[in-house]
Design a protein around this motif. Structure first.
Motif, mmCIF file in Angstrom:
data_model
loop_
_atom_site.group_PDB
_atom_site.id
_atom_site.type_symbol
_atom_site.label_atom_id
_atom_site.label_comp_id
_atom_site.label_asym_id
_atom_site.label_seq_id
_atom_site.Cartn_x
_atom_site.Cartn_y
_atom_site.Cartn_z
ATOM 1 N N SER A 166 122.276 11.292 40.935
ATOM 2 C CA SER A 166 123.622 11.810 41.137
ATOM 3 C C SER A 166 123.749 12.262 42.582
ATOM 4 O O SER A 166 122.980 13.122 43.029
ATOM 5 N N PRO A 167 124.677 11.708 43.358
ATOM 6 C CA PRO A 167 124.769 12.067 44.780
ATOM 7 C C PRO A 167 124.973 13.558 45.008
ATOM 8 O O PRO A 167 124.550 14.097 46.034
ATOM 9 N N ALA A 215 119.316 17.188 47.217
ATOM 10 C CA ALA A 215 118.371 18.165 47.772
ATOM 11 C C ALA A 215 116.943 17.699 47.579
ATOM 12 O O ALA A 215 116.599 17.070 46.579
ATOM 13 N N ALA A 216 116.103 18.027 48.576
ATOM 14 C CA ALA A 216 114.710 17.592 48.513
ATOM 15 C C ALA A 216 113.973 18.202 47.339
ATOM 16 O O ALA A 216 112.988 17.652 46.860
ATOM 17 N N THR A 217 114.414 19.373 46.891
ATOM 18 C CA THR A 217 113.722 20.064 45.790
ATOM 19 C C THR A 217 114.365 19.771 44.441
ATOM 20 O O THR A 217 114.040 20.419 43.448
ATOM 21 N N SER A 218 115.272 18.811 44.381
ATOM 22 C CA SER A 218 115.943 18.502 43.117
ATOM 23 C C SER A 218 114.954 17.903 42.133
ATOM 24 O O SER A 218 113.882 17.393 42.496
ATOM 25 N N SER A 219 115.333 17.948 40.862
ATOM 26 C CA SER A 219 114.469 17.401 39.809
ATOM 27 C C SER A 219 114.287 15.896 39.960
ATOM 28 O O SER A 219 113.256 15.341 39.548
ATOM 29 N N PHE A 220 115.282 15.203 40.549
ATOM 30 C CA PHE A 220 115.146 13.748 40.727
ATOM 31 C C PHE A 220 113.962 13.403 41.614
ATOM 32 O O PHE A 220 113.100 12.598 41.265
ATOM 33 N N TRP A 221 113.910 13.999 42.809
ATOM 34 C CA TRP A 221 112.814 13.675 43.728
ATOM 35 C C TRP A 221 111.476 14.186 43.213
ATOM 36 O O TRP A 221 110.441 13.546 43.419
ATOM 37 N N THR A 222 111.477 15.310 42.512
ATOM 38 C CA THR A 222 110.222 15.810 41.925
ATOM 39 C C THR A 222 109.701 14.850 40.867
ATOM 40 O O THR A 222 108.508 14.518 40.816
ATOM 41 N N SER A 223 110.612 14.400 39.989
ATOM 42 C CA SER A 223 110.200 13.462 38.940
ATOM 43 C C SER A 223 109.774 12.124 39.528
ATOM 44 O O SER A 223 108.822 11.495 39.045
ATOM 45 N N LEU A 224 110.475 11.683 40.573
ATOM 46 C CA LEU A 224 110.105 10.420 41.196
ATOM 47 C C LEU A 224 108.716 10.494 41.803
ATOM 48 O O LEU A 224 107.909 9.567 41.662
ATOM 49 N N ARG A 225 108.410 11.638 42.460
ATOM 50 C CA ARG A 225 107.075 11.778 43.083
ATOM 51 C C ARG A 225 105.975 11.760 42.028
ATOM 52 O O ARG A 225 104.912 11.166 42.235
#
Length: 476
Positions: A443-444, A449-459
């Protein structure tokens, strides 16, 4: 008795006057002044008249000739013929007239009677050139052959060709990716086998071998092409998984128990593919066939249209750059390429950058997926409407089903599949896989944010082992 002329020699019989002495002399053909190799063979058309000339007849005024076929004088055969000027004339040529003929001529030189025996090979043919394109009699058009998974399978094509002098048949097997004849490749084939079935027809057989049948082979079609100088004929077939007949093991049990087991079996059969994808996604086999991986991630996407005022990404490091990497007005595929490769240090494969142009698209995609640890697909309505992009996703699912060590992750940019109307052209395999494959939602406004759940889950979903050469930079 006629003499065989199988060696490059010439037989000469000598009769000396009235004496009962016969001398046999063997001389080299090339030593004779009257020898033309092209006189030793004749082509005759069936159901027409034909002439057979005795080789070297023009070298002598003596036209008295005795003709033999095999060991029998031709004058003793019960058929219509005549001899004119030393030639044997057949009123009507029949198929059995093929064979080796001999002609005897007597020449007297210095009171010595010479008997020259020459041979002529006669071949009866129906025509010089083919009249029609070949006919493929096996397999039948639109046939579906049953195959067993993980087993070899032979595809056999039988085509019937018209006889012709310069016979050069073509029989080829092709595999059409996704059923498209515009995207096909040759299969491994055996050599051609030719069988003369009649005077006018020749059967040509060719086999192609699939070394190990997989689920992906069931999604393609297979075409046999047979051709000659007149034209081509084609037949296309499909493959279907062989259904094994299993007798119920609960015979004699109460009817209710049997109905329960049968119902569970129907449910499992209906959802078998989804269950198989779920199992392979969460419990990978870790089998890579001993091949060294070249890429960490194969990133597949369809580039979104540029938005007004879009920003280019900086290659600087630090907290400010990490924040810029997730700006909402930058397309997700551009952010992923920078974050995965430049900041997290993964070796990324982009088709437009890392795959050489000019090759077969299907082969390049399958080979690149095989050489990658992970396939990451950025899904949108444009993606699912793009045939090339759907083919990449389909190939990844097939690789997953083939006990591959590949990880597969979907990123939805336009909502979950339940909110999208998938194109009718999408493959059933892709439609069912979209419902159960591991996925993240972008979701744009919520994921920038770098600390969003999307980037955390992707990592957390990325491969543990990196082969990239770029030093990773964490986004704090």
């Amino acid at each position: 008795m006629p003499l065989d002329e199988s060696r490059p020699t010439f037989w000469v019989l000598l009769f000396r006057g009235t004496e009962s002495v016969v001398t046999l002399r063997v001389v080299d053909k090339l030593s004779l002044g009257c020898f033309w190799p092209n006189e030793s063979s004749v082509l005759l058309h069936v159901n027409a008249g034909g002439n057979i000339s005795c080789p070297g007849l023009a070298c002598s005024d003596n036209t008295g000739t005795v003709w033999f076929k095999g060991n029998t004088a031709f004058s003793k055969q019960k058929r219509q013929f005549c001899q004119r000027d030393g030639r044997l004339e057949l009123c009507t040529v029949w198929e059995p007239d093929s064979g080796v003929y001999f002609c005897d001529r007597r020449i007297i030189e210095e009171e010595v009677t010479w008997t020259f025996r020459r041979s002529v090979t006669v071949t009866v043919i129906p025509r010089l050139k083919a009249n029609s394109a070949p006919e493929i009699r096996s397999p039948a058009a639109n046939l579906t052959e049953e195959v067993e998974l993980d087993r070899p399978h032979n595809l056999t094509c039988e085509a019937f060709f018209d006889f012709e002098i310069d016979f050069s048949p073509r029989v080829l097997w092709f595999m059409n990716y996704g059923g498209s004849i515009k995207n096909r490749t040759l299969l491994d084939m055996e050599t051609l086998r030719q069988t003369r079935v009649s005077l006018k027809q020749i059967k040509v057989t060719r086999k192609a071998t699939i070394e190990e049948v997989t689920l992906q082979h069931l999604n393609h079609t297979y075409t046999c092409v047979a051709g000659n100088r007149v034209g081509n004929s084609t037949v296309t077939i499909t493959l279907q998984r062989k259904t094994k007949v299993i007798w119920p093991s609960l015979v004699g049990y109460p009817l209710a128990s049997f109905a329960v087991v049968a119902g569970l079996g129907v449910i499992f059969h209906t959802k078998r593919l989804e269950l198989q994808i779920i199992w392979r996604s969460h419990f990978p086999y870790g089998k890579d066939d001993g091949e060294e991986k070249e890429f960490d991630v194969f990133l597949s996407y369809v580039l979104s249209p540029p938005s007004a005022g879009g920003l280019a990404l900086s290659s600087r490091t630090g907290a400010q750059d990490c924040e810029e990497a997730h700006l909402s007005n930058v397309p997700l595929e551009v952010q992923l390429a920078q974050v995965l490769e430049e900041q997290w240090g993964y070796r990324l494969c982009l088709i437009e950058r890392d795959v050489l142009p000019g090759g077969a698209y299907a082969n390049d995609v399958i080979l690149t997926i095989k050489r990658s640890q992970m396939l990451l697909c950025v899904l949108s309505a444009d993606y699912l409407a793009n045939n090339d992009a759907v083919f990449v996703l389909e190939s990844g699912v097939q690789a997953l089903l083939q006990k591959s060590a590949l990880k597969l992750l979907l990123i939805w940019t336009d909502g979950h599949p339940s909110s999208l109307n998938l194109p009718h052209a999408s493959l059933e395999l892709v439609q069912r896989a979209l419902k159960v494959l591991p996925s993240l939602t972008w979701s744009p406004h919520k994921s920038s944010a770098a600390t969003s759940s999307f980037w955390t889950s992707l990592r957390k979903s990325m491969p543990d082992h990196r082969i990239g050469l770029v030093s990773p930079t964490q986004c704090q």
